[in-house]
Design a protein around this motif. Structure first.
Motif, mmCIF file in Angstrom:
data_model
loop_
_atom_site.group_PDB
_atom_site.id
_atom_site.type_symbol
_atom_site.label_atom_id
_atom_site.label_comp_id
_atom_site.label_asym_id
_atom_site.label_seq_id
_atom_site.Cartn_x
_atom_site.Cartn_y
_atom_site.Cartn_z
ATOM 1 N N VAL A 44 0.564 -0.946 -0.073
ATOM 2 C CA VAL A 44 0.157 0.409 0.344
ATOM 3 C C VAL A 44 0.720 1.010 -0.157
ATOM 4 O O VAL A 44 0.714 2.694 -0.812
ATOM 5 C CB VAL A 44 -0.929 -0.264 1.173
ATOM 6 N N GLU A 45 2.380 0.616 0.881
ATOM 7 C CA GLU A 45 2.700 2.692 0.628
ATOM 8 C C GLU A 45 3.460 2.561 -0.382
ATOM 9 O O GLU A 45 3.211 3.762 -1.180
ATOM 10 C CB GLU A 45 4.016 2.032 2.091
ATOM 11 N N TYR A 46 3.622 1.552 -0.873
ATOM 12 C CA TYR A 46 4.133 1.470 -2.495
ATOM 13 C C TYR A 46 3.522 2.372 -3.741
ATOM 14 O O TYR A 46 3.424 2.202 -4.612
ATOM 15 C CB TYR A 46 5.116 0.384 -2.646
ATOM 16 N N GLU A 76 7.904 10.898 1.413
ATOM 17 C CA GLU A 76 7.686 9.592 2.633
ATOM 18 C C GLU A 76 7.492 8.593 2.323
ATOM 19 O O GLU A 76 7.536 7.460 3.394
ATOM 20 C CB GLU A 76 7.271 10.489 3.388
ATOM 21 N N GLU A 77 5.910 8.374 2.004
ATOM 22 C CA GLU A 77 5.516 6.673 1.982
ATOM 23 C C GLU A 77 6.340 5.915 1.355
ATOM 24 O O GLU A 77 6.155 5.480 1.494
ATOM 25 C CB GLU A 77 4.019 7.252 0.734
ATOM 26 N N PHE A 78 6.881 6.032 0.486
ATOM 27 C CA PHE A 78 7.847 5.033 -0.699
ATOM 28 C C PHE A 78 8.613 4.844 0.223
ATOM 29 O O PHE A 78 9.735 4.153 0.593
ATOM 30 C CB PHE A 78 8.419 6.039 -1.618
ATOM 31 N N TRP A 79 9.692 5.875 1.548
ATOM 32 C CA TRP A 79 10.215 5.432 2.029
ATOM 33 C C TRP A 79 10.016 5.319 3.793
ATOM 34 O O TRP A 79 10.240 3.195 3.935
ATOM 35 C CB TRP A 79 10.580 6.772 2.946
ATOM 36 N N HIS A 80 8.673 4.323 3.807
ATOM 37 C CA HIS A 80 7.420 3.390 4.796
ATOM 38 C C HIS A 80 7.298 2.926 4.170
ATOM 39 O O HIS A 80 8.138 1.614 4.354
ATOM 40 C CB HIS A 80 6.220 4.098 4.649
ATOM 41 N N GLY A 81 7.175 2.540 3.080
ATOM 42 C CA GLY A 81 7.357 1.253 2.016
ATOM 43 C C GLY A 81 9.006 0.508 1.570
ATOM 44 O O GLY A 81 9.123 -0.855 2.309
ATOM 45 N N GLN A 170 4.773 9.849 10.997
ATOM 46 C CA GLN A 170 4.210 10.933 9.870
ATOM 47 C C GLN A 170 3.106 10.636 9.723
ATOM 48 O O GLN A 170 2.670 11.522 8.377
ATOM 49 C CB GLN A 170 5.494 10.263 9.093
ATOM 50 N N GLU A 171 2.183 9.407 9.570
ATOM 51 C CA GLU A 171 1.063 9.136 9.428
ATOM 52 C C GLU A 171 -0.073 10.477 10.117
ATOM 53 O O GLU A 171 -0.602 11.248 9.408
ATOM 54 C CB GLU A 171 0.397 8.099 9.131
ATOM 55 N N ALA A 172 0.487 10.470 11.010
ATOM 56 C CA ALA A 172 0.028 11.861 11.938
ATOM 57 C C ALA A 172 -0.018 13.183 11.296
ATOM 58 O O ALA A 172 -1.038 13.608 10.754
ATOM 59 C CB ALA A 172 0.319 11.901 12.995
#
Ligand SMILES: [Fe+2]
Ligand SMILES: [Fe+2]
Length: 264
Positions: A44-46, A76-81, A170-172
């Motif tokens: 989902v992050e990716y 940021e989302e990419f880095w979460h992935g 970070q999501e917050a």
């Protein structure tokens, strides 16, 4: 409260994990049901880049703050992935971003919203539809934040829990952006309120559904949100939504859980 886009842009950084002792995973690997949920979350992050693609064709990107946010948020989302892929990698599970991207660019939330958009297009101007995108984004971010916090609590592996809490923080911040935008745009227009309420009731589904196989959606939602504590998190998301102008009384997230057999 206004969202400080300058501050967000300046403070943004890759979620850190190099200081966490992932080599613990050699001695104490994560159980298969947790890896299965992490795989979903990584995917989902990716997938954010596809979601961004859909947002960029809306009038939302004409707003400079929105544009700045999208750029940094996507990164940021990419880095979460990437961080989750690292955890999975310690368990011999490889997630390839480029392969996923190629597959996923074909599907996205646009497919889910398009029929709604078509059905209201006669009455709606582009600007009023941005509010729907923003509240949709806020719910996705609330869900992500709740999911990471829940998994950190449930799994209790120190390094994993710390990583998940860093991601959740970070999501917050993503929540703060989307919720501020949604509130402002819903307040400003009755049409925006009516369309958003209609779209959420008609088309909202948990993050990742429509992209991931339904079995995986059910697994993750059951793993993270069944039982009293999990369902309390779900109700909190609905309460946030219900405090938005024109959206009182909606229980879309709880309804979506119940439809998948997730219960307290
Ligand atoms: Fe994320
Ligand atoms: Fe996010």
């Amino acid at each position: 409260m206004a969202f400080d886009i300058e501050r967000f842009a300046t403070k943004s950084e890759r979620v850190q994990w190099k200081d966490l002792s992932f080599d613990d995973f050699r001695e104490k690997p994560l159980p298969p049901h947790t890896l299965r949920s992490l795989r979903y979350m990584c995917d989902v992050e990716y997938h954010t880049v596809c979601y961004l693609r859909d947002l960029l064709v809306t009038p939302a990107h004409e707003d400079e703050d929105v544009n700045t946010f999208f750029t940094i948020w996507n990164r940021e989302e990419f880095w979460h992935g990437e961080a989750l892929a690292e955890v999975l990698g310690w368990h011999g599970i490889t997630v390839n971003f480029d392969a996923l991207k190629a597959k996923r660019l074909k599907v996205g939330w646009k497919d889910r919203l398009d029929p709604v958009k078509q059905s209201v297009l006669g009455n709606v101007i582009g600007a009023d539809f941005i509010a729907t995108h923003m509240i949709w984004g806020a719910i996705n971010e609330w869900s992500a934040s709740a999911a990471y916090t829940r998994l950190a609590d449930l799994e209790g592996h120190p390094a994993l829990a710390e990583l998940l809490r860093r991601i959740a923080r970070q999501e917050a911040r993503h929540v703060a952006f989307y919720a501020t935008q949604a509130r402002k745009r819903l307040e400003a227009s009755k049409k925006a309120r009516v369309v958003a309420r209609f779209a959420l009731r008609k088309a909202w589904a948990p993050v990742g559904s429509g992209v991931m196989p339904e079995d995986e959606v059910v697994h993750v939602m059951t793993h993270l949100f069944s039982g009293p504590d999990g369902m309390a998190e779900i109700r909190r998301i609905d309460e946030h939504v219900g405090r938005m102008p024109g959206l009182d009384g909606l229980t879309i997230v709880e309804d979506a859980m119940r439809a998948r057999g997730v219960a307290a």
